[in-house]
Write an enzyme that holds these catalytic residues in place. Sequence first.
Site, mmCIF file in Angstrom:
data_model
loop_
_atom_site.group_PDB
_atom_site.id
_atom_site.type_symbol
_atom_site.label_atom_id
_atom_site.label_comp_id
_atom_site.label_asym_id
_atom_site.label_seq_id
_atom_site.Cartn_x
_atom_site.Cartn_y
_atom_site.Cartn_z
ATOM 1 N N SER A 199 -3.022 -43.873 -24.922
ATOM 2 C CA SER A 199 -1.757 -43.204 -25.169
ATOM 3 C C SER A 199 -0.883 -43.227 -23.921
ATOM 4 C CB SER A 199 -2.021 -41.792 -25.684
ATOM 5 O OG SER A 199 -0.939 -41.337 -26.444
ATOM 6 N N ASP A 305 -1.800 -45.377 -36.924
ATOM 7 C CA ASP A 305 -1.397 -44.425 -35.886
ATOM 8 C C ASP A 305 0.028 -43.960 -36.171
ATOM 9 O OD1 ASP A 305 -0.800 -43.021 -33.562
ATOM 10 O OD2 ASP A 305 -1.772 -44.478 -32.244
ATOM 11 N N HIS A 336 -4.541 -42.182 -34.276
ATOM 12 C CA HIS A 336 -4.446 -42.165 -32.812
ATOM 13 C C HIS A 336 -5.824 -41.835 -32.228
ATOM 14 C CE1 HIS A 336 -1.811 -42.178 -29.347
ATOM 15 N NE2 HIS A 336 -2.219 -40.989 -28.943
#
Length: 653
Positions: A199, A305, A336
């Site tokens: 991320s 995601d 995610h």
Amino acid sequence: MPIRTRFTIWRPLATAATAALLATFLTPAATAHPAPRQSEPVYSYANAVREAVWVDTGYDGDGDGEDDRVAVDIVRPREPAQRGRKIPVIMDASPYYSCCGRGNESQNKTYDADGDVVGMPLYYDNYFVPRGYAFVGVDLAGTNRSDGCVDVGGRSDIRSAKAVVDWLNGRAKAYTSRTGGERAEATWTNGKTGMIGKSWDGTIANGVAATGVEGLETIVPIAAISSWYDYYFSQGAPLYDSGPDWLSDYVESPDARARCEAVQQRLVDGAPRSGDLTRLWTERDYVKAAGKVKASVFLVHGMQDLNVRTQHVGPWWNALAKHGVERKIWLSQTGHVDPFDFRRADWVDTLHRWFDHELLGHDNGIDREPMADIERGPDRWETSRTWPPRATATTTLRPADGARPGVGTLGLHRDRGTETFTDDPALSETDWAAHIDAPTPAKAGFVTGPLTRDLRLSGASQVTVTARSSAPTAHLSAVLVDLGPDTIRDYATEGEGITTLTDRTCWGPRTTGDSSCYLETAAKTTDVDHTVVSRGWADLGNHASAWHGRPLTPGKAYTMTLDLAATDHVVPAGHRLALIVAGTDKGLIDPPADTPTLTLDLSRTSARVPFVGGPDAFARATAGPAGATAAPTPLDGVNAPPHTPHRVPKGAR
């Protein structure tokens, strides 16, 4: 339920030495010392050096008149330096080491009385330090023990990490304390660095690679952002009702918040909620700098995601390909989620071989293996020699009127006619797909007949619409849907496709303050009648310019192309493929100021879809009898995406 722990069996140093000695005697002289193919855990983790340095970034982000220093926590094996051997570095630069936690179990750094790291989040240090790597955890500027301010992917964020790569290669200064003058030198490393992170952390890896910094040999961005504009907007349509200033405030240390008001204000001023593409966003677009990338890239992303959406995969991947960057990719069916939590053993093994190849130079063959691993169903993977496959070709699909009003067809031939829908912000893509076979006022749907053979989509699609709006503002969504029964990862629930179990597995040695054992996970699945394959959104007011949106003239026709996310999906024989065009996709984009009714001109509306085998593959798959029009029975899918006003590109799941 009791906790079960499985320990990795570690090969003792004496065993490794004996094996090496035997190999010397048993191998012909010409090959007495073959190149190693795999690093082994021969160094002591318990006796590893743990130290902290503060690297001078050469940048005064907080405006206090002094260059910012970023905190760098290091865990490295003691023995190589004692033997005069220099080692490579695995680095994770993150804003989450103190505020929010890392990984599925939200771990923070912990320290001893001297300020040296005791507990380093995640398994990278436990697993790789015994194998002859140093692990470096960098606190981004403005977070944890670092100076400066968080600027959400901008100059401060990127220089925070780049300066550390420079220091590891002898090009920057570091100190043994945050304010002192005693210098620290990285004499123990050869400077070869690999960056990894999920991320925001993976985003920093992308950004640092895009500077072309020498010494960064490889990056492993997991669910990472490639352009921050595309995190907050999609072609003018706002994805969240907040901007980067909120995110900066979320991760900054308390003292940084007190001194970073000016930076916060610049984030507010530079990121208007209009969706205009400002200089702030172009500075945070790493795709345009892909030509500077020298590091290899091992990219991992969940195709479902809905946080860092797969719009970040296609442009970055294609730009890297254009510039000849060595690449590898994993695409999962999760949201995610880190691959450590959806394919753990295979992931650690693959990552180990990747770093051995890229940082230690081992000829282990990973560069000759298939480029892509793709999850076809929960825990069911296949490989692709290249990605997208070389046989992939764009096919233009045309919507047409169907037998029932509001229920159209999808094929290769252009048709005339119109379809009308009214934006309903209370409905989402799952609502539209559930009622694809029934006329409903909030969407226009177009469907093929049942396929006679499998049809594979691989890459990013585009949908061009020509539409008239009844109001000055209008948002558009375009969705490709696989209509048919399947069992998929339930990406729309809290785990985003995984369930955390109570058993633990261990990935390296551990100490009292740093465990290497992590909770196992399993695929969380659901049975569905339809699966959203790819999505894209836009503000119709941005039809003429990505830089600026304009009010629409009601009744005037506008043409706009929506970019859909990259994916890789097989629509099985017997299923149908659908294109849906609608307004606000609840939970995924914010609604416009008005509630427009839009009329599509079907003769000037189309979808360009990358099929393996191209138009011929689509024609063959749809060549069977059309069959009866499906009954308008609601189709089950995943739950509607949750509305999250302040979503965080977080290292924790």
